[in-house]
Write a protein that holds these residues in place. Structure first.
Motif, PDB file in Angstrom:
ATOM      1  N   LEU A 133     -12.569  11.970   7.097  1.00  0.00           N
ATOM      2  CA  LEU A 133     -11.969  11.120   8.117  1.00  0.00           C
ATOM      3  C   LEU A 133     -10.993  10.169   7.413  1.00  0.00           C
ATOM      4  CD1 LEU A 133     -15.060  10.210  10.364  1.00  0.00           C
ATOM      5  CD2 LEU A 133     -13.630  12.268  10.374  1.00  0.00           C
ATOM      6  N   ASP A 134      -9.709  10.429   7.569  1.00  0.00           N
ATOM      7  CA  ASP A 134      -8.689   9.647   6.872  1.00  0.00           C
ATOM      8  C   ASP A 134      -8.226   8.429   7.664  1.00  0.00           C
ATOM      9  OD1 ASP A 134      -8.442  11.257   4.536  1.00  0.00           O
ATOM     10  OD2 ASP A 134      -7.325  12.737   5.713  1.00  0.00           O
ATOM     11  N   ASN A 135      -8.383   8.465   8.995  1.00  0.00           N
ATOM     12  CA  ASN A 135      -7.787   7.431   9.839  1.00  0.00           C
ATOM     13  C   ASN A 135      -8.797   6.559  10.569  1.00  0.00           C
ATOM     14  OD1 ASN A 135      -5.098   8.498   9.319  1.00  0.00           O
ATOM     15  ND2 ASN A 135      -5.674  10.201  10.663  1.00  0.00           N
ATOM     16  N   THR A 136     -10.081   6.846  10.417  1.00  0.00           N
ATOM     17  CA  THR A 136     -11.109   6.123  11.162  1.00  0.00           C
ATOM     18  C   THR A 136     -11.726   5.012  10.317  1.00  0.00           C
ATOM     19  OG1 THR A 136     -11.665   8.170  12.351  1.00  0.00           O
ATOM     20  CG2 THR A 136     -13.247   6.352  12.485  1.00  0.00           C
ATOM     21  N   PRO A 137     -11.669   3.759  10.777  1.00  0.00           N
ATOM     22  CA  PRO A 137     -12.392   2.695  10.072  1.00  0.00           C
ATOM     23  C   PRO A 137     -13.901   2.949  10.154  1.00  0.00           C
ATOM     24  CG  PRO A 137     -10.734   1.775  11.564  1.00  0.00           C
ATOM     25  CD  PRO A 137     -10.860   3.234  11.893  1.00  0.00           C
ATOM     26  N   VAL A 138     -14.573   2.934   9.023  1.00  0.00           N
ATOM     27  CA  VAL A 138     -16.000   3.253   8.953  1.00  0.00           C
ATOM     28  C   VAL A 138     -16.734   2.125   8.235  1.00  0.00           C
ATOM     29  CG1 VAL A 138     -17.741   4.842   8.035  1.00  0.00           C
ATOM     30  CG2 VAL A 138     -15.596   5.740   8.973  1.00  0.00           C
ATOM     31  N   LEU A 139     -17.813   1.666   8.850  1.00  0.00           N
ATOM     32  CA  LEU A 139     -18.718   0.713   8.211  1.00  0.00           C
ATOM     33  C   LEU A 139     -19.964   1.457   7.779  1.00  0.00           C
ATOM     34  CD1 LEU A 139     -19.778  -2.149   7.483  1.00  0.00           C
ATOM     35  CD2 LEU A 139     -20.609  -2.315   9.851  1.00  0.00           C
ATOM     36  N   CYS A 140     -20.260   1.430   6.493  1.00  0.00           N
ATOM     37  CA  CYS A 140     -21.450   2.107   5.963  1.00  0.00           C
ATOM     38  C   CYS A 140     -22.474   1.060   5.547  1.00  0.00           C
ATOM     39  CB  CYS A 140     -21.063   2.989   4.785  1.00  0.00           C
ATOM     40  SG  CYS A 140     -22.465   3.854   4.047  1.00  0.00           S
TER      41      CYS A 140
END
Length: 278
Positions: A212-219
């Protein structure tokens, strides 16, 4: 703000269907899609994230094949396809209703949601991963079990002791979940394809080529997570780097807790972090 619950079945090919549920607000600010856990049911996810509903988000989850009112038998590939079908359905609802779409996935469910998001060209405005397992590695599981067996049961070496150790090991990893030779949570042995699952663990890497290159992700991940430690030993790179390979825009928040974030302080910290991220 008034809420009400909808429930239905999504047809998947011939004579197959997924049971889904949606909690709706009278004036929603967005839709949150949350896949279920293996051995869990959609109501469990509603309960876990009910605070988001109180903040005005509609909430959608479902049951994997083999669980609840969904048809057919559970397998890893089935769970991936189930999530893809359900996310496609929710994407259509999001577009039709003009609502932004968010995602949350915990533990194993990170794998199907990442697969589905990649194949549907990144539909989430934002995505949260909680103690996400980014790769299935049977060798890591086997190594972890025998390490546990040597520590707790040595020098007792017999098939009976190995079976007994396996039951204790499952309780060690998944405390509080009802399980025996016929059940894992709500998942019944007769509603699983065990041979298919083992075969998939040996031969299949569902996230090969996924990014996923364009999705902001919180891990969010717990520093005392026993399950993550099992798989971490098999990663070619460290945990955060592995997630970065799958989600290039990922940001990380480590928590002083266990896999279930059972400590109130860790859970409250996680909820605050998710609320700020959304």
């Amino acid at each position: 703000m008034k809420t009400f619950f909808e429930k239905g079945c999504l047809s998947i090919g011939r004579k197959k269907s997924l049971e889904w549920g949606r909690v709706r607000n009278s004036s929603p600010v967005g839709i949150v899609f949350v896949p279920p856990l293996i051995g869990g049911k959609l109501s469990q996810q509603v309960f876990s994230f009910r605070w988001l509903i109180r903040r005005g988000y509609d909430f959608v989850s479902f049951n994997f094949f083999g669980h609840g009112g969904s048809s057919d038998k559970f397998s890893l590939k089935a769970s991936i396809q189930n999530t893809l079908h359900m996310l496609l359905h929710v994407c259509r609802l999001s577009r039709k209703e003009g609502l932004p779409l968010y995602g949350i996935a915990s533990c194993y469910s990170a794998i199907p949601i990442l697969y589905a998001a990649h194949n549907l060209e990144e539909p989430f405005k934002r995505l949260v991963l909680i103690n996400a397992i980014p790769e299935l590695c049977l060798q890591s599981i086997v190594n972890s079990f025998f390490s546990y067996y040597r520590e707790k049961f040595s020098p007792h070496k017999s098939l009976k002791k190995a079976i007994e150790a396996a039951m204790y090991y499952m309780d060690f990893l998944f405390p509080g979940i009802v399980k025996n030779e016929n059940y894992f949570g709500v998942l019944e042995r007769r509603r699983t394809s065990l041979f298919r699952i083992v075969s998939e663990l040996f031969t299949w890497n569902p996230l090969h080529g996924v990014c996923l290159d364009n999705t902001p992700v919180l891990c969010l991940y717990a520093r005392k997570d026993r399950i993550l430690k099992i798989f971490d030993a098999g990663f070619k790179v460290n945990y955060e780097s592995h997630i970065k390979q799958l989600c290039s825009q990922a940001v990380f928040h480590s928590l002083d807790g266990d896999h279930y974030l059972s400590a109130p302080a860790a859970r409250n910290e996680a909820l605050k972090s998710i609320g700020s991220f959304f």
